[in-house]
Design a protein around this motif. Structure first.
Motif, PDB file in Angstrom:
ATOM      1  N   CYS A 198       0.763  -1.034   0.026  1.00 54.59           N
ATOM      2  CA  CYS A 198      -0.045  -0.064   0.057  1.00 54.59           C
ATOM      3  C   CYS A 198       0.928   1.163  -0.055  1.00 54.59           C
ATOM      4  N   ILE A 199       1.947   1.187   0.905  1.00 59.97           N
ATOM      5  CA  ILE A 199       2.804   2.467   0.856  1.00 59.97           C
ATOM      6  C   ILE A 199       3.282   2.630  -0.410  1.00 59.97           C
ATOM      7  N   ALA A 200       3.984   1.556  -1.016  1.00 60.54           N
ATOM      8  CA  ALA A 200       4.688   1.722  -2.378  1.00 60.54           C
ATOM      9  C   ALA A 200       3.705   2.241  -3.529  1.00 60.54           C
ATOM     10  N   GLU A 201       2.366   1.517  -3.633  1.00 58.63           N
ATOM     11  CA  GLU A 201       1.588   1.833  -4.585  1.00 58.63           C
ATOM     12  C   GLU A 201       1.183   3.488  -4.564  1.00 58.63           C
ATOM     13  N   ALA A 202       0.949   3.905  -3.288  1.00 57.53           N
ATOM     14  CA  ALA A 202       0.543   5.212  -3.035  1.00 57.53           C
ATOM     15  C   ALA A 202       1.654   6.350  -3.874  1.00 57.53           C
ATOM     16  N   THR A 203       2.787   5.988  -4.006  1.00 55.77           N
ATOM     17  CA  THR A 203       3.555   6.858  -4.546  1.00 55.77           C
ATOM     18  C   THR A 203       4.303   6.564  -5.947  1.00 55.77           C
ATOM     19  N   GLY A 204       3.751   5.314  -6.611  1.00 56.57           N
ATOM     20  CA  GLY A 204       4.229   4.734  -7.652  1.00 56.57           C
ATOM     21  C   GLY A 204       5.469   3.944  -7.615  1.00 56.57           C
TER      22      GLY A 204
END
Length: 423
Positions: free
Chosen positions: A200-206
């Protein structure tokens, strides 16, 4: 005689030096200004008490992280400004409020002094809590809001222990600031709950999420992310491929981004003139947990469905991005030919990723498609020569140097024999 041999050796060394000067021109000095903002990376390491656990290659998680950091620091490109942040490194107590403030910048984001950075890493000892959210906020502040590539690489072995400050919401907040900071996450424990949070953390910023269980995997992945930060920043253009070529978007040279469902195919069109060459590549990223066996296929097809050329690649779970490419040179048109000067080439992108259990399949996987239409090779220097490509001239220089050295050596040998006979 000894002086003669030394003279011959000196002549050969001089010729070799001159050849090396021709073949390998002086490189630009590292650190010279380029007029662009330098790329910045902040490595954020979890130093909580759980990092004492011995389950990575027979050693502790902390030992594996230290070894990986030392190797990464040695390999960091000169142009990258790198910093090291920590979470849970200083407070050993049980007070949650204090423990959730335990973040620090171990080494400032700046031009790297490898010895100083390694010394700082060597002092770390697993200590406290896991305040991921506060650590991400601090890292984003340390990177600043200026131009240039900015990347946070989070390495942790456990989920955040400082709710209600949700690290996923923190990542979304960082993305919403529009400062261009990407967060990549690496999990040291194969835990479903941890995987979900870090994804989720990674997906939020690409960014990307990767689960690593061995020291060499951790080293390779962090090196890959640091190198990626040093790549020139190019903003991709959003496009939307279709399910068939007939109604696919027509693309010109450039970098494009799209989303592709698991196992789906996407179609795009490119116009190639006679005498031009189409060069295309695609990268499909696993931005969530996927099964370890997967692949990507890029095909160039005529509008009538005949395959022209293809590129394909397979992965085994060691990396979260898989890439492949192709090249198609369209021949020059004969003057008396009635064939059209331009040809529409259909590009098909297919992936064989499959979602792990319980993982959402929407939105689709992010893909980047690079299209480059250039003038095709028109003279010998543009094509391979005996398999050497543009390196043929290097071989020629080496042959010439060897020939001259042989002549000089032969002349000196004959002269030496003549002198010996005279004496």
């Amino acid at each position: 005689m000894i002086r003669t041999q030394r003279l011959a050796a000196g002549v050969c060394a001089l010729l070799a030096t001159l050849a090396a000067g021709l073949v390998f021109p002086a490189a630009a000095r590292a650190g010279e200004p380029t007029g662009e903002a330098p790329p910045k990376v902040d490595l954020v390491l979890d130093v909580s008490g759980s990092m004492r656990t011995r389950d990575i290659d027979g050693g502790t998680r902390m030992a594996a992280a230290k070894q990986a950091f030392n190797e990464v620091l040695d390999a960091t490109p000169e142009e990258v400004q790198l910093g090291i942040g920590t979470l849970g490194a200083n407070y050993p107590g049980n007070d949650r409020q204090t423990g959730c403030k335990d973040t620090a910048q171990l080494y400032p984001v700046s031009t790297l002094d490898r010895t100083e950075a390694k010394t700082a890493v060597a002092t770390l000892s697993p200590t406290g809590w896991t305040p991921i959210g506060p650590a991400l906020l601090k890292a984003a502040d340390d990177l600043g809001s200026g131009a240039g590539s900015k990347r946070i690489v989070l390495i942790t072995d456990g989920e955040d222990t400082c709710a209600p400050l949700d690290p996923c919401e923190v990542a979304r907040e960082i993305a919403a600031k529009g400062i261009g900071t990407t967060i990549d996450t690496l999990g040291l424990v194969p835990s479903t709950k941890l995987n979900k949070q870090l994804s989720c953390i990674a997906e939020a910023t690409g960014g990307t999420y990767t689960s690593v269980e061995h020291t060499d995997e951790l080293t390779d992945k962090v090196n890959q992310l640091v190198d990626r930060a040093a790549d020139p920043v190019v903003t991709p253009v959003a496009t939307e491929g279709t399910g068939r070529c007939t109604d696919a978007p027509t693309l010109k040279s450039g970098l494009y981004t799209d989303r592709e469902e698991f196992g789906q195919e996407r179609w795009y069109r490119v116009d190639v003139q006679a005498g031009q060459e189409l060069r295309a590549s695609v990268s499909v990223a696993a931005d969530r947990a996927v099964n370890p066996a997967y692949g990507a296929l890029l095909r160039a097809v005529t509008v009538h469905g005949r395959e022209i050329v293809r590129g394909e690649a397979a992965g085994d779970g060691r990396t979260d991005v898989i890439s492949t490419g192709l090249r198609y040179p369209k021949p020059e048109r004969d003057d008396d030919s009635d064939k059209p000067a331009a040809e529409t080439v259909c590009l098909q992108v297919t992936n064989s990723f499959s979602a792990a259990s319980g993982v959402k399949t929407t939105p689709g996987l992010p893909l980047e498609l690079t299209v480059d239409v250039v003038d095709g090779p028109s003279h010998a220097s543009d094509v391979a020569s005996f398999g050497l490509g543009r390196g043929w001239w290097l071989l020629g220089v080496l042959v010439l140097v060897g020939f001259l050295a042989g002549l000089i050596w032969g002349w000196l040998s004959r002269w030496r024999v003549a002198v010996w006979r005279t004496n």
